[in-house]
Write a protein that holds these residues in place. Sequence first.
Motif, PDB file in Angstrom:
ATOM      1  N   VAL A 106     -47.730 111.626  -4.670  1.00  0.00           N
ATOM      2  CA  VAL A 106     -47.135 112.214  -3.648  1.00  0.00           C
ATOM      3  C   VAL A 106     -47.235 111.584  -2.346  1.00  0.00           C
ATOM      4  CG1 VAL A 106     -46.633 114.461  -2.506  1.00  0.00           C
ATOM      5  CG2 VAL A 106     -47.296 114.487  -4.979  1.00  0.00           C
ATOM      6  N   ALA A 107     -46.112 111.436  -1.589  1.00  0.00           N
ATOM      7  CA  ALA A 107     -46.371 110.815  -0.215  1.00  0.00           C
ATOM      8  C   ALA A 107     -45.156 111.303   0.693  1.00  0.00           C
ATOM      9  CB  ALA A 107     -46.228 109.312  -0.259  1.00  0.00           C
ATOM     10  N   TRP A 108     -45.705 111.437   1.883  1.00  0.00           N
ATOM     11  CA  TRP A 108     -44.620 112.187   2.955  1.00  0.00           C
ATOM     12  C   TRP A 108     -43.934 110.935   3.463  1.00  0.00           C
ATOM     13  CZ3 TRP A 108     -43.786 117.177   4.019  1.00  0.00           C
ATOM     14  CH2 TRP A 108     -44.823 117.981   3.666  1.00  0.00           C
ATOM     15  N   VAL A 109     -42.522 110.679   3.462  1.00  0.00           N
ATOM     16  CA  VAL A 109     -41.623 109.679   3.408  1.00  0.00           C
ATOM     17  C   VAL A 109     -40.524 109.960   4.636  1.00  0.00           C
ATOM     18  CG1 VAL A 109     -42.314 108.207   1.722  1.00  0.00           C
ATOM     19  CG2 VAL A 109     -40.297 109.818   1.441  1.00  0.00           C
ATOM     20  N   TRP A 110     -39.830 108.858   5.032  1.00  0.00           N
ATOM     21  CA  TRP A 110     -38.644 109.294   5.726  1.00  0.00           C
ATOM     22  C   TRP A 110     -37.375 109.411   4.773  1.00  0.00           C
ATOM     23  CZ3 TRP A 110     -42.929 107.264   8.031  1.00  0.00           C
ATOM     24  CH2 TRP A 110     -43.363 107.518   9.461  1.00  0.00           C
ATOM     25  N   PRO A 111     -36.722 110.428   4.436  1.00  0.00           N
ATOM     26  CA  PRO A 111     -35.896 110.449   3.395  1.00  0.00           C
ATOM     27  C   PRO A 111     -34.523 109.459   3.552  1.00  0.00           C
ATOM     28  CG  PRO A 111     -35.639 112.426   4.706  1.00  0.00           C
ATOM     29  CD  PRO A 111     -36.878 111.778   5.226  1.00  0.00           C
ATOM     30  N   GLU A 112     -34.363 108.979   4.823  1.00  0.00           N
ATOM     31  CA  GLU A 112     -33.091 108.551   4.700  1.00  0.00           C
ATOM     32  C   GLU A 112     -33.424 106.890   4.640  1.00  0.00           C
ATOM     33  OE1 GLU A 112     -35.418 108.570   9.040  1.00  0.00           O
ATOM     34  OE2 GLU A 112     -34.839 109.890   7.159  1.00  0.00           O
ATOM     35  N   LEU A 113     -34.623 106.625   4.651  1.00  0.00           N
ATOM     36  CA  LEU A 113     -34.901 105.112   4.406  1.00  0.00           C
ATOM     37  C   LEU A 113     -35.041 104.646   2.966  1.00  0.00           C
ATOM     38  CD1 LEU A 113     -37.832 104.748   6.960  1.00  0.00           C
ATOM     39  CD2 LEU A 113     -35.435 104.389   7.132  1.00  0.00           C
ATOM     40  N   ARG A 114     -35.113 103.414   2.933  1.00  0.00           N
ATOM     41  CA  ARG A 114     -34.923 102.728   1.257  1.00  0.00           C
ATOM     42  C   ARG A 114     -36.108 101.607   1.205  1.00  0.00           C
ATOM     43  NH1 ARG A 114     -32.360 106.543   1.151  1.00  0.00           N
ATOM     44  NH2 ARG A 114     -30.133 106.808   0.055  1.00  0.00           N
ATOM     45  N   GLY A 115     -37.081 101.908   0.144  1.00  0.00           N
ATOM     46  CA  GLY A 115     -38.143 100.719   0.001  1.00  0.00           C
ATOM     47  C   GLY A 115     -39.321 100.865   0.996  1.00  0.00           C
ATOM     48  N   THR A 116     -40.353 100.437   0.177  1.00  0.00           N
ATOM     49  CA  THR A 116     -41.734 100.575   1.028  1.00  0.00           C
ATOM     50  C   THR A 116     -41.718  99.756   2.142  1.00  0.00           C
ATOM     51  OG1 THR A 116     -42.459  98.692  -0.292  1.00  0.00           O
ATOM     52  CG2 THR A 116     -42.693 100.912  -1.175  1.00  0.00           C
ATOM     53  N   ARG A 117     -41.133  98.554   2.397  1.00  0.00           N
ATOM     54  CA  ARG A 117     -41.199  97.847   3.693  1.00  0.00           C
ATOM     55  C   ARG A 117     -40.496  98.771   4.767  1.00  0.00           C
ATOM     56  NH1 ARG A 117     -39.602  91.710   2.181  1.00  0.00           N
ATOM     57  NH2 ARG A 117     -41.446  91.205   0.680  1.00  0.00           N
ATOM     58  N   ALA A 118     -39.597  99.392   4.515  1.00  0.00           N
ATOM     59  CA  ALA A 118     -38.662 100.229   5.355  1.00  0.00           C
ATOM     60  C   ALA A 118     -39.664 101.440   5.893  1.00  0.00           C
ATOM     61  CB  ALA A 118     -37.409 100.682   4.785  1.00  0.00           C
ATOM     62  N   GLN A 119     -40.429 102.026   5.049  1.00  0.00           N
ATOM     63  CA  GLN A 119     -41.288 103.077   5.271  1.00  0.00           C
ATOM     64  C   GLN A 119     -42.580 102.634   6.157  1.00  0.00           C
ATOM     65  OE1 GLN A 119     -41.002 106.176   4.582  1.00  0.00           O
ATOM     66  NE2 GLN A 119     -39.081 106.009   3.266  1.00  0.00           N
ATOM     67  N   ILE A 150     -51.004 108.487   0.924  1.00  0.00           N
ATOM     68  CA  ILE A 150     -51.041 109.101  -0.496  1.00  0.00           C
ATOM     69  C   ILE A 150     -51.694 110.674  -0.393  1.00  0.00           C
ATOM     70  CG2 ILE A 150     -51.718 109.203  -3.008  1.00  0.00           C
ATOM     71  CD1 ILE A 150     -51.295 106.095  -2.734  1.00  0.00           C
ATOM     72  N   GLU A 151     -50.967 111.694  -0.981  1.00  0.00           N
ATOM     73  CA  GLU A 151     -51.504 113.077  -0.836  1.00  0.00           C
ATOM     74  C   GLU A 151     -52.040 113.483  -2.209  1.00  0.00           C
ATOM     75  OE1 GLU A 151     -51.380 114.763   2.162  1.00  0.00           O
ATOM     76  OE2 GLU A 151     -50.363 113.010   3.051  1.00  0.00           O
ATOM     77  N   SER A 152     -51.742 113.060  -3.258  1.00  0.00           N
ATOM     78  CA  SER A 152     -52.277 113.745  -4.264  1.00  0.00           C
ATOM     79  C   SER A 152     -51.668 112.852  -5.449  1.00  0.00           C
ATOM     80  CB  SER A 152     -51.676 114.976  -4.883  1.00  0.00           C
ATOM     81  OG  SER A 152     -50.280 115.198  -4.628  1.00  0.00           O
ATOM     82  N   ALA A 175     -62.105 111.840  -2.695  1.00  0.00           N
ATOM     83  CA  ALA A 175     -61.583 112.954  -3.023  1.00  0.00           C
ATOM     84  C   ALA A 175     -60.715 112.938  -4.111  1.00  0.00           C
ATOM     85  CB  ALA A 175     -60.545 113.508  -1.838  1.00  0.00           C
ATOM     86  N   GLN A 176     -60.437 114.136  -4.871  1.00  0.00           N
ATOM     87  CA  GLN A 176     -59.489 114.122  -6.032  1.00  0.00           C
ATOM     88  C   GLN A 176     -59.668 113.191  -7.129  1.00  0.00           C
ATOM     89  OE1 GLN A 176     -55.131 114.514  -4.876  1.00  0.00           O
ATOM     90  NE2 GLN A 176     -55.825 114.994  -2.755  1.00  0.00           N
ATOM     91  N   PRO A 177     -60.857 113.117  -7.615  1.00  0.00           N
ATOM     92  CA  PRO A 177     -60.996 112.082  -8.558  1.00  0.00           C
ATOM     93  C   PRO A 177     -60.444 112.569  -9.986  1.00  0.00           C
ATOM     94  CG  PRO A 177     -63.204 113.452  -8.474  1.00  0.00           C
ATOM     95  CD  PRO A 177     -62.059 113.727  -7.268  1.00  0.00           C
ATOM     96  N   PRO A 227     -48.444 119.839  -0.643  1.00  0.00           N
ATOM     97  CA  PRO A 227     -48.200 119.338  -2.041  1.00  0.00           C
ATOM     98  C   PRO A 227     -49.206 118.641  -2.773  1.00  0.00           C
ATOM     99  CG  PRO A 227     -47.108 117.826  -0.607  1.00  0.00           C
ATOM    100  CD  PRO A 227     -47.710 118.793   0.209  1.00  0.00           C
ATOM    101  N   ASP A 228     -49.701 119.196  -3.599  1.00  0.00           N
ATOM    102  CA  ASP A 228     -50.927 118.578  -4.523  1.00  0.00           C
ATOM    103  C   ASP A 228     -50.717 118.270  -5.881  1.00  0.00           C
ATOM    104  OD1 ASP A 228     -50.836 121.077  -5.832  1.00  0.00           O
ATOM    105  OD2 ASP A 228     -52.648 122.033  -4.891  1.00  0.00           O
ATOM    106  N   ALA A 229     -51.550 117.964  -6.605  1.00  0.00           N
ATOM    107  CA  ALA A 229     -51.181 117.707  -8.052  1.00  0.00           C
ATOM    108  C   ALA A 229     -50.729 118.623  -9.153  1.00  0.00           C
ATOM    109  CB  ALA A 229     -52.787 117.116  -8.622  1.00  0.00           C
ATOM    110  N   ASN A 230     -51.047 120.121  -8.549  1.00  0.00           N
ATOM    111  CA  ASN A 230     -50.676 121.150  -9.268  1.00  0.00           C
ATOM    112  C   ASN A 230     -49.132 121.377  -9.115  1.00  0.00           C
ATOM    113  OD1 ASN A 230     -53.159 121.821 -10.204  1.00  0.00           O
ATOM    114  ND2 ASN A 230     -53.447 122.888  -8.375  1.00  0.00           N
ATOM    115  N   CYS A 231     -48.492 120.555  -8.227  1.00  0.00           N
ATOM    116  CA  CYS A 231     -47.064 120.782  -8.102  1.00  0.00           C
ATOM    117  C   CYS A 231     -46.208 119.968  -8.951  1.00  0.00           C
ATOM    118  CB  CYS A 231     -46.415 120.584  -6.737  1.00  0.00           C
ATOM    119  SG  CYS A 231     -46.594 119.093  -6.132  1.00  0.00           S
ATOM    120  N   PHE A 232     -46.657 119.225  -9.913  1.00  0.00           N
ATOM    121  CA  PHE A 232     -45.925 118.365 -10.717  1.00  0.00           C
ATOM    122  C   PHE A 232     -46.736 117.904 -12.004  1.00  0.00           C
ATOM    123  CE2 PHE A 232     -48.267 115.193  -8.399  1.00  0.00           C
ATOM    124  CZ  PHE A 232     -48.537 114.024  -9.298  1.00  0.00           C
TER     125      PHE A 232
END
Length: 672
Positions: free
Chosen positions: A134-147, A119-121, A70-72, A210-215
Amino acid sequence: MAKNRKGIDVEDLWKFERIAALSLSPDGSQAVCTVQSFSMEENRGQTSLWLLSTFGGGPRRLTSCGEKDAQPAWSPTGERIAFLAKRELQGAKDETSQLYVIAPDGGEARRISDFAPGIESFKWLPDGRRIAFVAWVWPELRGTRAQAKRFREFKERKETAYVTSEAQYRYWDHHVPMGRVAHLHLFDVASGRIVDLFEGTGYELSRAEPDANCFDVCSDGRHIVFAHDPAREKRMDNCRALAEVDLRTRRIATVAHDKAWDMEAPRYSPDGRRIAFIAAHQGRKHTMPGQLAVLERGGRWKVASAAWDHAMHAPLRWDDDGQSVCFTAEHEARNHLWRFDLRSRSATRVVAGGWVQSFDVAAGVVVTAADAMDHPARVHALRDGEPPRRLERFNDELLAALKLGTHEDVRFKGAQGDEVQMWVVYPPGFDARRKYPLLHSIHGGPHAASGDTFHYRWNNHVFAAQGYVVACVNYHGSSGFGYAFLDSITHRWGELELQDVEAATDWLLKKPWIDRQRVFATGGSYGGYMVAWMNGHVKPGRYQAYVCHAGCFDWVSMFAEDAYTWFPRELGASYWDDMAKVHSQSPHAFAGKMKTPTLVIHGALDYRVPDGQGLAYYNTLKARGVDARLVWFPDENHWILKPRNSRLWFAEFFDWLKRHDPGRAAARRRAG
């Protein structure tokens, strides 16, 4: 032309290749698109990427291993195409969507990301070395390992409850990921390093897919503009603002904000000095259309299209000269591609619908994927001074074997003496000397339209192939006929729309080829609301039967839906403030007059019109002794998206109409 052509049916609908997601190479010489195909036997679909030359020649398949590529999107140099997919590599399958790249000349696709939440878009940066996603993440965490750690823990939890204090927590058919928000990230392709651009801030993107049109990414490669909800409590009807993040400093600054205006779909001009976006004056009224606005970076923004009575649809695409913007907008039941000249403040139609479903612009080339009432989406390329060039023939052979009836755009006098548009679709081999049953197919919305489009769920030719003359009324409230027409039903739902449908029935009953004893009405979503409304307002016997798919029945219990803050603005009151006003527009309040047989269809995963609406309508009819039948899908949403379920949907739909068709009953008696 094929001989011995047959009428189209549901089996044929699921054989068509479905084209979407067009993306042009930077030089405009090639386009990539997604093509989705289905298997009725396996009850599933598969989406692949195909490469199309804008100079002609046959399409070439790029991918075939993924279930849903999707989304080429082309890299800025044109050397690679990135896309999202969930694939199996070395015996391990992606749990979430990841970024892949493939060369346009073929070869194996390569996964370049490994981000646990998925990854969403995404969009490329101009240097071709980085990607914003764009990705859905836990906002209180820091860094990709924590996510990643939290993602694993959440997946392995034994509890199943969804717990929230948020006002917006689900959308259409899914819940907003619990405890997570949508953030922008910056991804270095070579190193794999990921930076959360919103980390440690209160910013987040839309919670509604949230898609690629929102940014958008600026041509300087240093800035990203995005739309966001600045309110503390996120709601679907809040007005969004625009902000910009500096990728070097990671500082975020508001660039456009007005509490009365909703802003979306930002797009930088080629030189990066301006940002085009869609703005709707919600402070004036919630039904106000999206208009083209332009922000001078570092300055103020202005609406450019205020005098043009059309609503604009994302995405926006600048022409190379930076003097005009392309977009789609509806006009009288068709969806065209337009070019808006910022100097003259005027719009010119670039590609006429049918219905332009997607498009892209690059290097003076325009590509579109557009369908029409009598054919699925087709891809064309357009260069200045040249006629449009067809780039593929995916569905031509199948279509040539089918016999479709004709269709007609007619106008009649509806509510308030206004002109109302209607499509009339005739059965194959229509003979004006014969009598035919009439079938209304009432569109949803209500601020949408029955368009010149090849619908894969409510396909008018499939209905007509069963011998019906199909009527599709664009009643008051429909989009594409000017703002006054769209807004005319506000605070009085059901009133003008019913007058329009009834006027259409009267208009058609005057035709010698309509059998007045064989009249039916069907509809989905707001169209389902309309047939429930008709059951309580139209004299029994005028319509032999109704079909209500995902229809709204009770505006009080509709507060269970995902967009529960929107429809009270349409009705003019919340139920705790003015129950009488709400009930005056609610079908359930007129249940005592309902006598017409009704087929009720609903999906359990429908959060826009929760299935309790359909169940309450069905139960009400049964309690009143009205002939009714229920088709309830535990695994479908607002639409019916699985091939086998679609086959069943059409079978139940037609069986219900035949059961209540006095003409067919008389024919059976004569045969007996």
